[in-house]
Design an enzyme around this catalytic site. Structure first.
Site, mmCIF file in Angstrom:
data_model
loop_
_atom_site.group_PDB
_atom_site.id
_atom_site.type_symbol
_atom_site.label_atom_id
_atom_site.label_comp_id
_atom_site.label_asym_id
_atom_site.label_seq_id
_atom_site.Cartn_x
_atom_site.Cartn_y
_atom_site.Cartn_z
ATOM 1 C CD GLU A 47 -19.556 -15.756 -32.419
ATOM 2 O OE1 GLU A 47 -18.765 -14.889 -32.822
ATOM 3 O OE2 GLU A 47 -19.711 -16.048 -31.224
ATOM 4 C CB CYS A 244 -18.123 -14.781 -27.622
ATOM 5 S SG CYS A 244 -16.904 -13.468 -27.640
ATOM 6 C CG ASN A 375 -13.111 -17.126 -29.703
ATOM 7 O OD1 ASN A 375 -12.577 -16.960 -30.799
ATOM 8 N ND2 ASN A 375 -13.883 -16.218 -29.153
ATOM 9 C CD GLU A 376 -11.716 -12.394 -29.076
ATOM 10 O OE1 GLU A 376 -12.463 -11.991 -28.150
ATOM 11 O OE2 GLU A 376 -11.542 -11.760 -30.124
HETATM 12 O O1 AHR Z 1 -16.878 -11.450 -33.974
HETATM 13 C C1 AHR Z 1 -17.548 -11.094 -32.813
HETATM 14 C C2 AHR Z 1 -16.800 -11.494 -31.559
HETATM 15 O O2 AHR Z 1 -15.596 -10.807 -31.484
HETATM 16 C C3 AHR Z 1 -16.400 -12.934 -31.486
HETATM 17 O O3 AHR Z 1 -17.414 -13.739 -31.012
HETATM 18 C C4 AHR Z 1 -15.247 -12.913 -30.538
HETATM 19 O O4 AHR Z 1 -14.317 -13.919 -30.784
HETATM 20 C C5 AHR Z 1 -14.687 -11.536 -30.698
HETATM 21 O O5 AHR Z 1 -14.537 -10.891 -29.496
#
Ligand code: AHR
Length: 658
Positions: A47, A244, A375-376
């Site tokens: 990321e 994120c 993602n989340e």
């Molecule tokens: O890894 C950091 C963050 O942690 C990522 O962007 C997210 O998916 C998680 O909350």
């Protein structure tokens, strides 16, 4: 062992101290193949956080090269020895170029006056003595007479490289000019001064400088030492681009892969959400230029033999931020992005998106097989959107695998709801995230022992041992966290029948530009090092084997008894048995290991990762304080190993089958 350590160890061990005496043997049933280990089992999660891409693996040295940051001259220092408010003007041509609207108009009236713009790089520029640097920029002028000369400066402002750029074309259209030059010295915090010579007026944009020693020597490419760290892990997959940043603070800031391909001057920059997410690590100069875009991600996967796992926005912005939702009847463009991505990766060169891939230099398909939707993300609103994506993707590509989110936490009501509903939906793979304390990892080594073997498979998409739950940057990549991760990973490996993929998170962090700790690999402008967790990941990945076999203590899986955690695999191709064993206690544990197999070579290999101090960390000056050490050991009659697991150690024992 000092007094402090004994006390700390008392907090850390979960099963009490094992005495330094022999107890029941570990039995490895090497001919009983329990399940296959997926080739994708151990991967990495990339990321653009902590200056992972811009300022990190993307080797561009110029920050804000196209003047598109919110403050257009951020990163640039102007020097002039005359008064002319109009000498530098930021012009916005949004009507003509929405992707790259701003450029700089330079007007210099007198040839003998001084005007320069100096770029500070990302926390300075890492410059290597004797290396070639490739400078380029785009320009437009109606008359010749004005030009650029370059000065590379070291930490003290001394010149360590010079060049003159020839930019003589005249006309209405934009031209590209380039020059290469060598640095005469190294600098950890170099800068580039661009002197404006002569007189006249010139429009400039995309001012860029790359080192020539990029990964595979690709112009405009990636930082080789950082890619090498990934290649050295031989990851089964790369999950990208987040995290994120996929969701965005709001939907306008979501990651849109179509904006990240094609000529770099047409890739529309956006703010990076990690720019402002954490007030304690505010990073106002953090933007995504997408120089590392989806084509480059696929190429990177290809280069290092990893399966690509892109994650796409599911029509929801980050639920911790705005939680913006795309109405279901307006979700089609999002779904179309997913379908087009599959065509971009795999489509024939005669398809619309396959053609774009070929134009970027890769006519052969990338063989994309899976993608994450969201993602989340969580809640019924996520499920509704996931269902629409799944229906459309499976209708066109029935074998394509879709990774579904189970939210932010590996337990609790939110998780239970999603887990139940996703299983009802026959989800292919469920992505679980666990940022937890080391003790959580130790006590959850058996998490998957009772997961259903049929139905959805598991992807441990993001995990790391965190010393506390506070987001304050104090969490360290110490051996305590890595050891607990190693123990937990015996449980992932033992349950390879259901756990098909796993990746630590986050991957990279710049020592002066991070937002989140802990991270797997730390870099500064010139160096990089792997943390203890990096070596844990690497040992699993390089020793993944092909099949799980039972490793038992008193007939049971080893998940904390005598402070030991263990798993074993067989590599049918290499004809090896590989045993992984963690001793989480402060004392050595003596064990006989009996390998139930036909015939074994008596010479075996032992690799140990460990430190007597749980707080040991690797650093730039001591990058291998915790790193694997390999030695030879001997198998005695009856396929027996008399083994001493050192205090706080992770051992990998490799045996050859005859
Ligand atoms: O890894 C950091 C963050 O942690 C990522 O962007 C997210 O998916 C998680 O909350």
């Amino acid at each position: 062992m000092n007094y402090k350590n004994v006390l700390l160890a008392a907090c850390f061990t979960v099963a009490g101290y094992a005495q330094a005496q022999k107890q029941a043997p570990v039995i490895v049933k090497a001919s009983q193949l329990v399940s296959e280990v997926q080739p994708t089992m151990w991967g990495v999660f990339f990321e653009d956080i902590n200056l992972g891409a811009d300022g990190g693996i993307y080797a561009e040295l110029i920050k804000n090269r196209s003047f598109e940051f919110s403050k257009p001259m951020m990163g640039w220092q102007v020097t002039q020895d005359f008064f002319d408010e109009g000498a530098l003007q930021v012009i916005n041509r949004l009507d003509k170029n929405t992707a790259n609207p701003r450029f700089l108009r330079i007007t210099k009236k007198a040839a003998d006056s001084k005007l320069a713009i100096t770029n500070e790089g990302f926390r300075g520029m890492g410059i290597k003595k004797g290396l070639r640097y490739d400078f380029s920029f785009m320009y437009r002028q109606t008359a010749a007479g004005i030009g650029l000369s370059l000065e590379l400066l070291n930490n003290e402002g001394k010149t360590i490289g010079t060049a003159t750029v020839s930019a003589t074309a005249v006309g209405d259209g934009w031209q590209k000019a380039a020059v290469s030059f060598q640095s005469t010295d190294s600098a950890s915090k170099g800068r580039l001064r661009v002197n404006i010579t002569g007189s006249g007026s010139m429009d400039v944009d995309m001012i860029s400088m790359f080192p020539s020693d990029t990964w595979k020597g690709r112009p405009g490419g990636l930082r080789a030492d950082m890619v090498q760290k990934l290649a050295d892990m031989k990851p089964g997959f790369i999950r990208f681009p987040g995290g994120c940043i996929v969701e965005g603070f709001d939907l306008s800031q979501r990651y849109q892969w179509k904006n990240t391909i094609g000529p770099i001057e047409e890739r529309q920059l956006i703010i990076n959400r990690w720019n402002f997410e954490f007030p304690h690590r505010s990073t106002p100069d953090y933007f995504q230029t997408f120089g590392l875009g989806f084509f480059e991600y696929f190429q990177l996967c290809d280069d290092i033999g990893a399966t690509a796992l892109p994650i796409l926005n599911c029509g929801m912005a980050c639920q911790f931020n705005t939680a913006e939702l795309v109405p279901l009847d307006q979700l089609d463009p999002y779904i179309q992005d997913a379908l087009d991505l599959i065509e971009f990766a795999n489509g024939d060169v005669n398809t619309v998106w396959g053609k774009k891939r070929a134009e970027m230099g890769h006519a052969a398909p990338f063989h994309l097989k899976m993608m994450g939707v969201g993602n989340e993300n969580w809640g019924p609103q996520y499920l509704e959107r996931l269902q629409l994506f799944t229906k459309a993707i499976k209708a066109k590509y029935p074998d394509f695998k879709i990774i579904a989110s189970s939210g932010t936490d590996p337990e609790g009501k939110r998780f239970d709801f999603l887990n139940t509903e996703l299983r009802k939906m026959n989800a292919d793979v469920i992505d679980e995230h666990y940022y937890r304390s080391p003790s959580w990892f130790l006590s959850n080594a058996g998490r998957y022992d009772n997961y259903p073997r049929d139905g959805a498979k598991i992807f441990g998409g993001e995990y790391a041992g965190h010393s506390d739950k506070v987001v304050d940057g104090k969490k360290q990549n110490n051996w305590q966290a890595a050891l607990a991760e190693a123990a937990f990973m015996t449980g992932l490996e033992r349950n390879a029948a259901v756990v098909h993929m796993a990746s630590y998170a986050p991957l990279f962090a710049h020592s002066e530009g991070w937002q989140w700790t802990p991270d797997l690999i730390w870099v500064n402008n010139l160096q990089s090092y792997g943390t203890p967790s990096y070596y844990v990941q690497q040992l699993y990945s390089l020793n993944k084997g092909t099949h799980v076999v039972p490793a038992l203590l008193n007939g049971e899986a080893i998940k904390g008894q005598d402070s030991l955690y263990a798993s074993a695999v067989v590599d049918k191709n290499a004809k090896e048995i590989i045993i992984k064993l963690v001793n989480a206690s402060v004392r050595p544990v003596l064990k006989d290991i009996v390998i139930e197999a036909a015939k074994l070579d008596k010479n075996a290999e032992l690799t140990v990762l460990g430190s007597e101090e749980l707080w040991t960390v690797n650093t730039f000056s001591s990058p291998e304080a915790v790193s694997p050490k390999t030695s030879q050991i001997t198998v005695s009659a009856g396929n027996k190993l008399s083994f001493t697991a050192a205090p706080y150690s992770f051992s990998v024992i490799k045996l050859k089958m005859k």
